[in-house]
Design a protein around this motif. Structure first.
Motif, PDB file in Angstrom:
ATOM      1  N   VAL A  79       0.824  -1.194   0.134  1.00 40.29           N
ATOM      2  CA  VAL A  79       0.000  -0.083  -0.128  1.00 40.29           C
ATOM      3  C   VAL A  79       0.685   1.130   0.070  1.00 40.29           C
ATOM      4  O   VAL A  79       0.244   2.048  -0.523  1.00 40.29           O
ATOM      5  CB  VAL A  79      -0.861  -0.093   1.131  1.00 40.29           C
ATOM      6  CG1 VAL A  79      -0.239   0.335   2.536  1.00 40.29           C
ATOM      7  CG2 VAL A  79      -2.246   0.810   0.848  1.00 40.29           C
ATOM      8  N   PHE A  80       2.042   1.109   0.663  1.00 38.54           N
ATOM      9  CA  PHE A  80       3.171   2.102   0.551  1.00 38.54           C
ATOM     10  C   PHE A  80       3.380   2.547  -1.042  1.00 38.54           C
ATOM     11  O   PHE A  80       3.495   3.656  -1.295  1.00 38.54           O
ATOM     12  CB  PHE A  80       4.159   1.926   1.246  1.00 38.54           C
ATOM     13  CG  PHE A  80       5.621   2.590   0.971  1.00 38.54           C
ATOM     14  CD1 PHE A  80       5.570   4.152   1.627  1.00 38.54           C
ATOM     15  CD2 PHE A  80       6.378   2.228   0.030  1.00 38.54           C
ATOM     16  CE1 PHE A  80       6.598   4.856   1.032  1.00 38.54           C
ATOM     17  CE2 PHE A  80       7.608   3.453  -0.158  1.00 38.54           C
ATOM     18  CZ  PHE A  80       7.594   4.482   0.323  1.00 38.54           C
ATOM     19  N   SER A  81       3.657   1.445  -1.783  1.00 34.11           N
ATOM     20  CA  SER A  81       4.053   1.425  -3.055  1.00 34.11           C
ATOM     21  C   SER A  81       2.942   2.128  -3.840  1.00 34.11           C
ATOM     22  O   SER A  81       3.049   3.071  -4.654  1.00 34.11           O
ATOM     23  CB  SER A  81       4.454   0.135  -3.646  1.00 34.11           C
ATOM     24  OG  SER A  81       4.507   0.305  -5.111  1.00 34.11           O
ATOM     25  N   LEU A  82       1.697   1.729  -3.459  1.00 32.20           N
ATOM     26  CA  LEU A  82       0.469   2.318  -4.185  1.00 32.20           C
ATOM     27  C   LEU A  82       0.304   3.875  -4.044  1.00 32.20           C
ATOM     28  O   LEU A  82      -0.188   4.372  -4.823  1.00 32.20           O
ATOM     29  CB  LEU A  82      -0.990   1.638  -3.786  1.00 32.20           C
ATOM     30  CG  LEU A  82      -1.197   0.183  -4.264  1.00 32.20           C
ATOM     31  CD1 LEU A  82      -2.218  -0.636  -3.355  1.00 32.20           C
ATOM     32  CD2 LEU A  82      -1.340   0.040  -5.812  1.00 32.20           C
ATOM     33  N   ALA A  83       0.585   4.069  -2.763  1.00 32.86           N
ATOM     34  CA  ALA A  83       0.524   5.584  -2.699  1.00 32.86           C
ATOM     35  C   ALA A  83       1.506   6.215  -3.396  1.00 32.86           C
ATOM     36  O   ALA A  83       1.286   7.399  -3.840  1.00 32.86           O
ATOM     37  CB  ALA A  83       0.653   5.710  -0.814  1.00 32.86           C
ATOM     38  N   GLN A  84       2.726   5.780  -3.257  1.00 37.92           N
ATOM     39  CA  GLN A  84       3.604   6.612  -4.104  1.00 37.92           C
ATOM     40  C   GLN A  84       3.344   6.692  -5.503  1.00 37.92           C
ATOM     41  O   GLN A  84       3.823   7.655  -6.059  1.00 37.92           O
ATOM     42  CB  GLN A  84       5.130   5.741  -3.949  1.00 37.92           C
ATOM     43  CG  GLN A  84       5.833   6.048  -2.498  1.00 37.92           C
ATOM     44  CD  GLN A  84       7.190   5.917  -2.533  1.00 37.92           C
ATOM     45  OE1 GLN A  84       7.689   4.673  -3.117  1.00 37.92           O
ATOM     46  NE2 GLN A  84       7.982   6.729  -2.018  1.00 37.92           N
ATOM     47  N   ARG A  85       2.668   5.466  -6.168  1.00 40.65           N
ATOM     48  CA  ARG A  85       2.404   5.789  -7.485  1.00 40.65           C
ATOM     49  C   ARG A  85       1.040   6.456  -7.744  1.00 40.65           C
ATOM     50  O   ARG A  85       0.543   6.475  -8.769  1.00 40.65           O
ATOM     51  CB  ARG A  85       2.188   4.452  -7.997  1.00 40.65           C
ATOM     52  CG  ARG A  85       3.687   3.705  -8.085  1.00 40.65           C
ATOM     53  CD  ARG A  85       3.610   2.300  -8.868  1.00 40.65           C
ATOM     54  NE  ARG A  85       3.283   1.346  -7.586  1.00 40.65           N
ATOM     55  CZ  ARG A  85       2.498   0.425  -7.897  1.00 40.65           C
ATOM     56  NH1 ARG A  85       1.948   0.179  -9.058  1.00 40.65           N
ATOM     57  NH2 ARG A  85       2.315  -0.451  -6.734  1.00 40.65           N
ATOM     58  N   GLY A  86       0.468   6.943  -6.590  1.00 42.41           N
ATOM     59  CA  GLY A  86      -0.736   7.969  -6.824  1.00 42.41           C
ATOM     60  C   GLY A  86      -2.073   7.115  -7.026  1.00 42.41           C
ATOM     61  O   GLY A  86      -3.042   7.425  -7.270  1.00 42.41           O
ATOM     62  N   GLN A  87      -1.959   5.828  -6.482  1.00 38.61           N
ATOM     63  CA  GLN A  87      -3.031   4.902  -6.355  1.00 38.61           C
ATOM     64  C   GLN A  87      -3.448   4.648  -5.025  1.00 38.61           C
ATOM     65  O   GLN A  87      -4.522   3.784  -4.924  1.00 38.61           O
ATOM     66  CB  GLN A  87      -2.616   3.599  -7.040  1.00 38.61           C
ATOM     67  CG  GLN A  87      -1.865   3.871  -8.326  1.00 38.61           C
ATOM     68  CD  GLN A  87      -2.495   3.165  -9.554  1.00 38.61           C
ATOM     69  OE1 GLN A  87      -3.556   2.553  -9.643  1.00 38.61           O
ATOM     70  NE2 GLN A  87      -1.746   2.988 -10.618  1.00 38.61           N
ATOM     71  N   ALA A  88      -3.104   5.511  -4.094  1.00 38.01           N
ATOM     72  CA  ALA A  88      -3.603   5.279  -2.598  1.00 38.01           C
ATOM     73  C   ALA A  88      -3.500   6.617  -2.196  1.00 38.01           C
ATOM     74  O   ALA A  88      -2.722   7.524  -2.566  1.00 38.01           O
ATOM     75  CB  ALA A  88      -2.908   4.166  -1.969  1.00 38.01           C
TER      76      ALA A  88
END
Length: 451
Positions: free
Chosen positions: A312-321
């Motif tokens: 979920v950290f990665s998703l947030a960094q990619r603008g998906q969370a």
């Protein structure tokens, strides 16, 4: 054909303090759990002694999928692993869909693992309420995952090592019994009714489907590789060592079980490992195995919390969370992502109080086939990205593209088999509904995104 927009994580955010031995044990800790120690009894009932072939086939399939995953991770290290690779291959909708599906699976599983561990410990400490034990487990492993990642890696290393020692000990005792050094040999596969394949090849296939979930969790090593000093080398080494070791442990354990006990022995349904240890004459075998199962559950809980937070950290960094989930502590820990991932476990304490016998069954059905959906996108992403992958990463998929396509085809047949089988159809339909909902959100977001 338009080229997908690539979104990548900002470099150098997470601290590269995980060592190769941490990664290997993290992979093994995420895989070796109650699915092997307890759940393998269901596979034996389906396949009889043929379960050895079922586990061997599952191990080969897992090895091929992990090889593809490691190849992409070595070229493009990311805490989002296969989610980031799918986004690179097909666009944001693919990364969003598989990333959120995987995260949902992990948070459900970690709540179930905490519950299962609490049930066993409650049997030892009946004066302590089960909900309090579950709450304690969730609090402890939330705290562990909020520490520096090096400390987390060391903790998981020793936790997983206990499980490895337990399996090695089981294999040694089993071999001694088979050779006649210890009591219990000579009553297994040869004496079981129906021969080596009592249910024919259909039973082997059914056992194959049942064995696949036991290999789930290996993908955490490709997530953790992003926090090592040399992600490309670490991913390649950890995948190679973890896959073959786990395959040997799993296949070896099944050989011991069916060699020492008839496959139809009713004791195998509760726990094949306990049944074998009882047969050999190990005192207090049930309690010993309960201790190992609790350790296995808590180790898997620890590893799954880590993987969920990094995804979920990665998703947030990619603008998906939500962007807040990409924040890091001074020690490089994505603490909002950890708290968000463990929050469902705390909610699970309440759910366990309200609906102890139903809620987790429905939740597990909803995520039951997600692992195979992840594997489908891994294979598709590798086939799409192969021409962009450098040849000097140290790990390449064998027999490309033919073996990659065969792997994808086998996974497709597994999904069809799950839909046809009445025992797994509910899982397949529930997972398909969940995947459709997440995919719908992903497609809506993609259409609304600025060009």
């Amino acid at each position: 054909m338009t080229t997908p927009v690539l979104t990548t994580e900002p470099p150098g955010r997470l601290h590269g303090t995980l060592r190769p031995r941490h990664l290997t044990m993290l992979a093994m800790g995420g895989v070796i759990g109650s699915g092997l120690f307890v759940g393998s009894g269901a596979g034996i009932a389906l396949a009889g002694p043929g379960i050895v072939l079922s586990f061997a086939a599952a191990g080969v399939l897992t090895m091929l999928v992990m090889r593809m995953m490691a190849e992409m991770t070595a070229a493009f290290p990311s805490s989002g692993s296969f989610s980031a690779h799918a986004e690179r291959a097909f666009g944001p909708w693919a990364g969003f869909t598989i990333g959120w599906l995987y995260w949902a699976t992990l948070v459900v599983v970690l709540a179930v693992e905490a519950t299962a561990a609490a049930v066993i410990v409650h049997g030892w400490l009946p004066a302590v309420p089960q909900w309090l034990l579950m709450l304690t487990f969730m609090a402890v492993f939330t705290a562990v995952n909020l520490t520096a990642v090096g400390n987390f890696g060391e903790f998981e290393f020793w936790f997983a090592l206990i499980k490895v020692v337990a399996i090695v000990g089981f294999l040694v005792l089993g071999l001694l019994a088979i050779l006649g050094v210890l009591p219990g040999g000579g009553s297994g596969a040869a004496a079981g009714s129906g021969g080596l394949l009592p249910h024919g090849w259909n039973g082997v296939v059914a056992g194959f489907v049942a064995a696949i979930p036991a290999f789930g969790g290996l993908e955490v090593v490709t997530i953790a590789a992003a926090e090592s000093a040399n992600p490309a080398r670490a991913a390649a080494q950890a995948v190679r060592s973890a896959v073959w070791r786990i395959s040997v442990f799993y296949i070896g354990s099944m050989i011991v079980v069916v060699s020492l006990l008839p496959w139809s022995d009713s004791r195998l349904g509760a726990s094949p490992f306990v049944a074998v240890l009882d047969e050999i004459g190990v005192p207090a075998a049930g309690q010993i195995m309960n201790v190992i199962v609790v350790i296995a559950l808590l180790s898997a809980l620890n590893a799954n919390t880590y993987a969920a937070a990094r995804m979920v950290f990665s998703l947030a960094q990619r603008g998906q969370a939500p962007p807040s989930l990409s924040r890091l502590s001074r020690t490089g820990v994505p603490y909002p992502a950890v708290l968000a991932s463990t929050s469902f476990g705390f909610v699970g304490v309440v759910l366990n109080l309200l609906w102890p016998r139903t809620i987790f069954l429905h939740l597990l059905n909803a995520v039951g086939a997600v692992l195979l959906l992840v594997w489908v996108l891994v294979a598709c992403s590798q086939l799409r990205l192969r021409r962009d992958l450098p040849a000097d990463t140290g790990v390449r998929m064998w027999g490309h593209p033919h073996l990659s396509r065969i792997t994808l085809g086998v996974i497709g047949l597994l999904l069809v088999s799950m839909f046809v089988d009445p025992d797994t159809r509910v899982q397949m339909i529930s997972s398909a509904v969940l995947a459709s909902l997440v995919l719908s959100v992903a497609l809506v977001r993609s259409r609304r995104a600025p060009a």
